[in-house]
Design a protein around this motif. Structure first.
Motif, mmCIF file in Angstrom:
data_model
loop_
_atom_site.group_PDB
_atom_site.id
_atom_site.type_symbol
_atom_site.label_atom_id
_atom_site.label_comp_id
_atom_site.label_asym_id
_atom_site.label_seq_id
_atom_site.Cartn_x
_atom_site.Cartn_y
_atom_site.Cartn_z
ATOM 1 N N LYS A 48 0.829 -1.212 0.000
ATOM 2 C CA LYS A 48 0.000 0.000 0.000
ATOM 3 C C LYS A 48 0.864 1.264 0.000
ATOM 4 O O LYS A 48 0.535 2.266 -0.647
ATOM 5 C CB LYS A 48 -0.954 -0.004 1.185
ATOM 6 N N PHE A 49 1.995 1.212 0.747
ATOM 7 C CA PHE A 49 2.875 2.380 0.782
ATOM 8 C C PHE A 49 3.600 2.552 -0.552
ATOM 9 O O PHE A 49 3.773 3.674 -1.038
ATOM 10 C CB PHE A 49 3.879 2.253 1.925
ATOM 11 N N TRP A 50 4.050 1.449 -1.124
ATOM 12 C CA TRP A 50 4.737 1.497 -2.404
ATOM 13 C C TRP A 50 3.824 2.085 -3.487
ATOM 14 O O TRP A 50 4.226 2.963 -4.257
ATOM 15 C CB TRP A 50 5.196 0.091 -2.784
ATOM 16 N N GLU A 51 2.594 1.634 -3.513
ATOM 17 C CA GLU A 51 1.653 2.121 -4.519
ATOM 18 C C GLU A 51 1.356 3.610 -4.343
ATOM 19 O O GLU A 51 1.367 4.377 -5.314
ATOM 20 C CB GLU A 51 0.359 1.301 -4.444
ATOM 21 N N THR A 52 1.104 4.019 -3.091
ATOM 22 C CA THR A 52 0.819 5.435 -2.834
ATOM 23 C C THR A 52 2.023 6.307 -3.173
ATOM 24 O O THR A 52 1.883 7.396 -3.739
ATOM 25 C CB THR A 52 0.431 5.640 -1.354
ATOM 26 N N PHE A 53 3.216 5.819 -2.823
ATOM 27 C CA PHE A 53 4.431 6.586 -3.117
ATOM 28 C C PHE A 53 4.587 6.792 -4.622
ATOM 29 O O PHE A 53 4.830 7.922 -5.089
ATOM 30 C CB PHE A 53 5.656 5.870 -2.548
ATOM 31 N N CYS A 54 4.460 5.727 -5.389
ATOM 32 C CA CYS A 54 4.621 5.834 -6.843
ATOM 33 C C CYS A 54 3.604 6.799 -7.447
ATOM 34 O O CYS A 54 3.934 7.604 -8.332
ATOM 35 C CB CYS A 54 4.481 4.458 -7.490
ATOM 36 N N GLU A 55 2.374 6.735 -6.961
ATOM 37 C CA GLU A 55 1.339 7.638 -7.460
ATOM 38 C C GLU A 55 1.617 9.091 -7.084
ATOM 39 O O GLU A 55 1.340 10.014 -7.855
ATOM 40 C CB GLU A 55 -0.025 7.198 -6.918
ATOM 41 N N THR A 56 2.204 9.297 -5.906
ATOM 42 C CA THR A 56 2.449 10.650 -5.402
ATOM 43 C C THR A 56 3.601 11.347 -6.121
ATOM 44 O O THR A 56 3.540 12.548 -6.400
ATOM 45 C CB THR A 56 2.731 10.616 -3.884
ATOM 46 N N VAL A 57 4.667 10.599 -6.418
ATOM 47 C CA VAL A 57 5.870 11.238 -6.981
ATOM 48 C C VAL A 57 5.977 11.086 -8.493
ATOM 49 O O VAL A 57 6.969 11.519 -9.099
ATOM 50 C CB VAL A 57 7.154 10.695 -6.306
ATOM 51 N N GLY A 58 4.986 10.470 -9.133
ATOM 52 C CA GLY A 58 5.039 10.347 -10.587
ATOM 53 C C GLY A 58 5.811 9.142 -11.067
ATOM 54 O O GLY A 58 6.524 9.216 -12.081
ATOM 55 N N MET A 59 5.690 8.015 -10.383
ATOM 56 C CA MET A 59 6.356 6.774 -10.787
ATOM 57 C C MET A 59 5.329 5.684 -11.092
ATOM 58 O O MET A 59 5.557 4.506 -10.826
ATOM 59 C CB MET A 59 7.326 6.313 -9.688
ATOM 60 N N LYS A 60 4.199 6.055 -11.629
ATOM 61 C CA LYS A 60 3.126 5.083 -11.853
ATOM 62 C C LYS A 60 3.545 3.939 -12.775
ATOM 63 O O LYS A 60 3.023 2.821 -12.681
ATOM 64 C CB LYS A 60 1.893 5.792 -12.419
ATOM 65 N N GLU A 61 4.486 4.230 -13.674
ATOM 66 C CA GLU A 61 4.936 3.173 -14.594
ATOM 67 C C GLU A 61 5.571 1.998 -13.856
ATOM 68 O O GLU A 61 5.550 0.852 -14.332
ATOM 69 C CB GLU A 61 5.907 3.743 -15.638
ATOM 70 N N PHE A 62 6.122 2.257 -12.673
ATOM 71 C CA PHE A 62 6.733 1.187 -11.876
ATOM 72 C C PHE A 62 5.676 0.210 -11.358
ATOM 73 O O PHE A 62 5.975 -0.952 -11.099
ATOM 74 C CB PHE A 62 7.522 1.779 -10.712
ATOM 75 N N LEU A 63 4.439 0.695 -11.204
ATOM 76 C CA LEU A 63 3.362 -0.171 -10.718
ATOM 77 C C LEU A 63 2.892 -1.147 -11.791
ATOM 78 O O LEU A 63 2.253 -2.159 -11.478
ATOM 79 C CB LEU A 63 2.179 0.682 -10.243
ATOM 80 N N LEU A 64 3.219 -0.874 -13.034
ATOM 81 C CA LEU A 64 2.807 -1.728 -14.142
ATOM 82 C C LEU A 64 3.880 -2.742 -14.529
ATOM 83 O O LEU A 64 3.654 -3.578 -15.407
ATOM 84 C CB LEU A 64 2.464 -0.851 -15.358
ATOM 85 N N ASP A 65 5.028 -2.656 -13.870
ATOM 86 C CA ASP A 65 6.169 -3.498 -14.228
ATOM 87 C C ASP A 65 6.303 -4.645 -13.218
ATOM 88 O O ASP A 65 6.427 -4.409 -12.010
ATOM 89 C CB ASP A 65 7.450 -2.649 -14.240
ATOM 90 N N ASN A 66 6.287 -5.869 -13.694
ATOM 91 C CA ASN A 66 6.387 -7.038 -12.805
ATOM 92 C C ASN A 66 7.718 -7.144 -12.083
ATOM 93 O O ASN A 66 7.849 -7.924 -11.136
ATOM 94 C CB ASN A 66 6.142 -8.320 -13.601
ATOM 95 N N LEU A 67 8.703 -6.361 -12.520
ATOM 96 C CA LEU A 67 9.995 -6.362 -11.812
ATOM 97 C C LEU A 67 9.879 -5.821 -10.400
ATOM 98 O O LEU A 67 10.746 -6.087 -9.556
ATOM 99 C CB LEU A 67 11.016 -5.506 -12.579
#
Length: 348
Positions: free
Chosen positions: A243-262
């Motif tokens: 939940k923290f990882w997802e919120t962080f990515c959305e907050t700082v503009g890293m949404k593409e990282f949420l779509l990557d299985n890595l």
């Protein structure tokens, strides 16, 4: 809480004095026995350190090789509850104050020895400092940069302070046992190396649970670390849970990282930490600390500023909790646990 408990403290430097200072903060009477040739070496090492570790104790000077002073110590021990000593193994026996000798004076006494490697074993007579005990306990092997060599990077004296806490816990347990069972005469053997090893237990479990990874694989952490802001301050980011990882990515503009299985699990984010953290470094460097704190205040994330020591007395949360008192080199750290239901528990 420990009013009426009398502790004789035959320790110097950090581990023993830190333990007995906790007992003093809890209300015990602590008599610190110092040698005549200058007392505790800490007195002459770093200004203010002696006072921090010994501020609530009564100091007496005794030469434990002198027969008259030895008799004075024996009289002290006869009506004491706890003896804590920090000599190398065998020294107390040679002075006539081994556990059997002391038991004859006071069978109810709780006797605690703190030493580098404990009272027996191949290393018992070796000298050492915090770094050595961390090395033996395996802590040093996972310290420093994930891709680097073992490094003295803990910041505080981990083994020394761990031993202090284990000594204190053990003494308090022995005092409780004495009250409950009317039994005394407990001997406690605290090893600095083993105290550090005890703190390694979660890491050891993780090491074998992850099939013995390399240091780089084991200690790399994605979205977990200190990152430099535009105005050259550090901010700590610890986004472990999903939940923290997802919120962080959305907050700082890293949404593409949420779509990557890595990066879709904590384990994978450890394995690919360099990619994640390089991106975070670039993003965090674009705004000031104040700007980032304002942004992160609006979302539920484990993120905080990195205080330097000279920031502590100004930190609004620490001030509101009375977690630090004084200013400059007169700073003191009160007992950290806040207790209610105990009358007048305030030793600072």
């Amino acid at each position: 809480m420990l009013e009426g408990i009398k502790v004789v403290d035959l320790t110097n430097l950090l581990p023993g004095p830190f333990a007995t200072n906790i007992l003093a903060e809890l209300g015990a009477e602590v008599i610190k026995v110092e040698r005549p040739d200058g007392g505790d070496p800490v007195r002459h090492m770093i200004p203010g350190l002696y006072e921090t570790l010994n501020r609530q104790k009564t100091s007496v000077v005794l030469d434990l090789k002198d027969k008259i002073d030895q008799e004075t110590l024996r009289e002290l021990l006869k009506d004491s509850d706890v003896l804590i000593e920090g000599f190398r193994p065998g020294v107390m026996e040679r002075l006539g104050f081994g556990k059997e000798d002391v038991a004859k004076l006071n069978p109810e006494l709780i006797y605690c020895s703190i030493s580098g490697y404990g009272q027996n074993g191949p290393y018992r007579d070796l000298p050492g400092h915090d770094l050595n005990y961390l090395a033996v306990a395996g802590v040093l092997s996972i310290s420093g940069q994930p891709n680097g060599a073992p490094e003295a990077a803990g910041g505080i004296q981990i083994a020394d302070l761990a031993a202090s806490l284990y000594a204190t816990i053990s003494i308090l347990s022995a005092l409780l046992n004495k009250v409950r069972s009317k039994a005394g005469g407990v001997y406690i053997d605290v090893s600095l190396a083993e105290s550090a090893l005890a703190l390694m237990a979660p890491r050891i479990a993780e090491f074998y649970g992850r099939n013995e990874p390399t240091k780089s694989e084991f200690m790399s952490r994605g979205a977990y670390g200190a990152f430099l802001t535009k105005d050259m301050h550090y901010i700590s980011i610890a986004c472990v849970e999903e939940k923290f990882w997802e919120t962080f990515c959305e907050t700082v503009g890293m949404k593409e990282f949420l779509l990557d299985n890595l990066f879709n699990s904590w384990t994978k984010r450890m394995e690919n930490a360099e990619i994640i953290n390089r991106k975070i470094e670039t993003i965090i460097s674009q705004k000031t600390l104040a700007e980032w704190l304002a942004i992160f205040k609006e979302v539920d994330l484990p993120i905080s500023r990195v205080n330097g020591i000279n920031d502590l007395s100004k930190d609004p949360h620490l001030k509101s909790r009375n977690a630090i008192t004084g200013d400059g080199n007169r700073i003191q750290i009160p007992f950290p646990a806040k207790m209610t239901g105990i009358e007048e528990f305030s030793r600072n």
